[in-house]
Scaffold this active site. Structure first.
Site, short mmCIF file in Angstrom:
data_model
loop_
_atom_site.label_atom_id
_atom_site.label_comp_id
_atom_site.label_asym_id
_atom_site.label_seq_id
_atom_site.Cartn_x
_atom_site.Cartn_y
_atom_site.Cartn_z
N LYS A 2 4.67 1.56 -1.49
CA LYS A 2 3.87 1.03 -0.44
C LYS A 2 5.08 0.44 0.42
O LYS A 2 5.69 -0.57 0.08
CB LYS A 2 3.16 0.02 -1.10
CG LYS A 2 2.49 -0.88 0.02
CD LYS A 2 0.97 -0.24 0.77
CE LYS A 2 0.27 -1.30 1.30
NZ LYS A 2 -0.99 -0.61 1.89
N ILE A 35 -7.07 3.54 -3.64
CA ILE A 35 -7.65 4.48 -4.85
C ILE A 35 -7.30 5.85 -4.85
O ILE A 35 -6.75 6.41 -5.78
CB ILE A 35 -9.30 4.10 -4.78
CG1 ILE A 35 -9.59 2.94 -5.33
CG2 ILE A 35 -9.81 5.30 -5.72
CD1 ILE A 35 -9.26 2.44 -6.47
N GLU A 85 1.80 5.02 0.38
CA GLU A 85 0.71 4.57 1.05
C GLU A 85 1.24 3.62 2.28
O GLU A 85 1.66 2.59 2.12
CB GLU A 85 0.05 3.70 0.16
CG GLU A 85 -1.62 2.98 0.56
CD GLU A 85 -2.19 2.16 -0.46
OE1 GLU A 85 -2.94 1.68 -0.14
OE2 GLU A 85 -1.75 2.03 -1.64
N GLY A 86 0.28 3.92 3.35
CA GLY A 86 0.46 3.30 4.48
C GLY A 86 -0.34 2.05 4.64
O GLY A 86 -0.92 1.47 3.62
N PRO A 108 -10.36 17.48 -2.96
CA PRO A 108 -11.42 17.02 -3.72
C PRO A 108 -12.04 15.69 -3.33
O PRO A 108 -11.06 14.63 -2.98
CB PRO A 108 -10.97 16.93 -5.27
CG PRO A 108 -9.80 17.94 -5.09
CD PRO A 108 -9.31 17.76 -3.90
N ARG A 109 -13.25 15.36 -3.32
CA ARG A 109 -13.72 14.19 -2.66
C ARG A 109 -13.67 12.96 -3.93
O ARG A 109 -13.69 13.27 -5.17
CB ARG A 109 -14.95 14.40 -2.17
CG ARG A 109 -16.20 14.36 -3.23
CD ARG A 109 -17.68 14.41 -2.61
NE ARG A 109 -17.81 13.20 -1.75
CZ ARG A 109 -17.59 13.42 -0.26
NH1 ARG A 109 -17.54 14.45 0.33
NH2 ARG A 109 -17.66 12.31 0.50
N LEU A 110 -13.58 11.83 -3.50
CA LEU A 110 -13.96 10.43 -4.32
C LEU A 110 -15.36 10.06 -3.96
O LEU A 110 -15.49 9.85 -2.85
CB LEU A 110 -12.74 9.50 -3.92
CG LEU A 110 -11.50 10.16 -4.20
CD1 LEU A 110 -10.46 8.85 -3.95
CD2 LEU A 110 -11.14 10.64 -5.65
N GLY A 125 -10.35 3.37 1.27
CA GLY A 125 -10.00 3.67 0.12
C GLY A 125 -8.71 4.38 -0.01
O GLY A 125 -8.57 5.12 -1.27
N ASP A 166 -1.01 -3.84 -3.69
CA ASP A 166 -1.30 -2.58 -3.66
C ASP A 166 -0.58 -1.76 -4.83
O ASP A 166 -1.21 -0.89 -5.60
CB ASP A 166 -1.46 -1.74 -2.50
CG ASP A 166 -2.59 -2.19 -1.46
OD1 ASP A 166 -3.46 -2.93 -1.90
OD2 ASP A 166 -2.31 -1.99 -0.37
#
Length: 216
Positions: free
Chosen positions: A40, A25, A107-108, A188-190, A22, A51
């Site tokens: 990216k 996102i 983003e990796g 915070p979680r997704l 994820g 992406d």
């Protein structure tokens, strides 16, 4: 007219404990929350809808700038394999952080031990760029091991970890163990959502904005 650029811009490298946990996102939510720029560095496969395109399609703010990839590779594979298929070799010195005064989300590709070439890994790229890491973790059999090992590897290079971002259905016992062992904080979680669209990203971004406000 946009407000002034942040005095102390946040620069995060979003990596995961593996593939398909994820990251994209999570990167979209972080980018929206901070109205950050997005980059990216290496895209392998899906060049018609990368992406970068995915994140762009999920954002609502008009401030974020999307910086071009350093490498765009046709094959959906490990970057070193995808590059070799095109008789190319990724060179770390050619992956240069884009110039911006804004917050930046990078983003990796896959996890930290993914090879970029025969000598260097994503880990080496993170160290070169000198960015703080957001580690995306998702629960599956073996994910505790993968999360703890990733943290250990990052710390072995003295790479700063901003925190762990848990994605998917909550697993309190696993998450408590990971946070207690690593002494890292949790973003915070997704949650597992049926459909991540712009409205959903905005909703999560608001939660993250509160988090950043309280952890300034």
């Amino acid at each position: 007219m946009h407000p002034a650029y942040p005095a102390f811009p946040k620069r995060y490298f979003v990596t995961g404990i593996g593939t398909d946990v994820g990251k994209t996102i999570a990167a979209a939510v972080l980018t929206e929350a901070l109205q950050a720029d997005y980059w990216k560095p290496v895209q392998a496969g899906n060049l018609e809808f990368t992406d970068t395109h995915t994140v762009q399609s999920l954002l609502s703010n008009s401030r974020s700038v999307f910086h071009p990839e350093a490498y765009r590779l046709q094959m959906p594979a490990s970057p070193h394999t995808a590059a070799a298929a095109e008789n190319r070799e990724l060179r770390l010195e050619e992956i240069v952080l884009p110039e911006t005064r804004n917050h930046l989300i990078v983003e990796g590709a896959g996890g930290v031990m993914v090879p970029l070439n025969n000598r260097e890994l994503v880990l080496d790229l993170i160290q070169k760029l000198q960015l703080e890491v957001v580690l995306v973790s998702r629960n599956y059999l073996g994910s505790i091991n993968h999360t703890l090992m990733t943290v250990e590897v990052l710390r072995s290079r003295n790479i700063s970890i901003a925190g762990i971002l848990f994605n998917g259905a909550p697993t309190p016992s696993s998450e408590k163990l990971i946070l207690n062992y690593t002494q890292l904080s949790a973003f915070p979680r997704l949650l597992e959502e049926f459909n991540f669209d712009k409205a959903m990203v905005v909703r999560y971004a608001q939660t993250f904005q509160e988090y950043f406000k309280n952890h300034a």
